[in-house]
Design an enzyme around this catalytic site. Structure first.
Site, mmCIF file in Angstrom:
data_model
loop_
_atom_site.group_PDB
_atom_site.id
_atom_site.type_symbol
_atom_site.label_atom_id
_atom_site.label_comp_id
_atom_site.label_asym_id
_atom_site.label_seq_id
_atom_site.Cartn_x
_atom_site.Cartn_y
_atom_site.Cartn_z
ATOM 1 N N ASN A 56 -22.640 75.471 8.924
ATOM 2 C CA ASN A 56 -23.586 76.572 9.046
ATOM 3 C C ASN A 56 -23.599 77.104 10.477
ATOM 4 O OD1 ASN A 56 -24.994 74.083 9.719
ATOM 5 N ND2 ASN A 56 -26.934 75.170 9.582
ATOM 6 N N VAL A 57 -23.855 78.409 10.576
ATOM 7 C CA VAL A 57 -23.941 79.106 11.853
ATOM 8 C C VAL A 57 -25.201 79.957 11.792
ATOM 9 C CG1 VAL A 57 -22.838 80.757 13.410
ATOM 10 C CG2 VAL A 57 -21.426 79.141 12.115
ATOM 11 N N GLU A 58 -26.215 79.546 12.548
ATOM 12 C CA GLU A 58 -27.501 80.249 12.513
ATOM 13 C C GLU A 58 -27.518 81.454 13.444
ATOM 14 O OE1 GLU A 58 -30.347 76.511 11.262
ATOM 15 O OE2 GLU A 58 -30.517 77.302 13.280
ATOM 16 N N CYS A 67 -24.386 80.118 5.746
ATOM 17 C CA CYS A 67 -24.406 78.767 5.207
ATOM 18 C C CYS A 67 -23.039 78.123 5.391
ATOM 19 C CB CYS A 67 -24.751 78.796 3.720
ATOM 20 S SG CYS A 67 -26.398 79.427 3.353
ATOM 21 N N GLU A 69 -21.260 76.751 3.187
ATOM 22 C CA GLU A 69 -20.386 77.140 2.089
ATOM 23 C C GLU A 69 -19.709 78.481 2.353
ATOM 24 O OE1 GLU A 69 -23.956 74.912 0.281
ATOM 25 O OE2 GLU A 69 -23.545 76.240 1.980
ATOM 26 N N CYS A 103 -24.970 80.559 -2.460
ATOM 27 C CA CYS A 103 -23.731 79.819 -2.260
ATOM 28 C C CYS A 103 -23.142 79.324 -3.572
ATOM 29 C CB CYS A 103 -23.953 78.679 -1.277
ATOM 30 S SG CYS A 103 -24.212 79.299 0.406
#
Length: 147
Positions: A56-58, A67, A69, A103
């Site tokens: 994940n990359v916020e 997410c 996925e 996802c």
């Protein structure tokens, strides 16, 4: 068609769930999660034996957060494409997380309804997690002919 409890095999491919979960746990450590502090990793297995990873990359706006996925599916296509036969999504502690609805829909297009998802109680077919899914067939059947 019955998908429940397909064991460790899908599409003729034996899935080593402990290896897949370990890979997902490792990539979770590389997640960018400064806001939620929930690091998530995803590992997917292709029929040819490739293990594809995503985390994940916020983003401060939350709605733009990606997410794990999403990263997994992007990496799948970037590495030559194909399909997935098994997916493990975990938190940084290695415990399985179920993919969110968005996802699940994304994964459906990469592995179909029989794609096996790692859960705390064992592998489960995506069809059970996303019943009555919206597919490309729905688009074709309902597309306006005069558009």
């Amino acid at each position: 068609m019955e998908y429940r409890r397909c064991g460790g095999t899908f599409a003729g491919v034996e899935i080593d769930w402990s290896r897949l979960r370990a890979a997902a746990t490792e990539v979770a450590g590389r997640a960018y999660a400064p806001y939620s502090a929930l690091r998530v990793g995803a590992a997917g297995l292709t029929p040819d034996g490739r293990v594809v990873l995503g985390c994940n990359v916020e983003n401060a706006s939350y709605g733009l957060t990606l997410c794990a996925e999403c990263g997994l599916v992007s990496a799948l296509h970037a590495s030559g494409g194909g399909t997935l036969v098994g997916v493990s999504v975990v938190a940084a502690d290695g415990a399985p997380l179920l993919p969110c609805g968005r996802c699940r829909q994304l994964l459906l297009e990469t592995g179909g309804p029989g794609l096996l998802i790692d859960t705390a109680s064992g592998p489960c077919a995506l069809a059970e997690l996303l019943p009555s899914a919206f597919t490309g067939g729905d688009l074709e059947a309902r597309r306006s002919r005069d558009a």
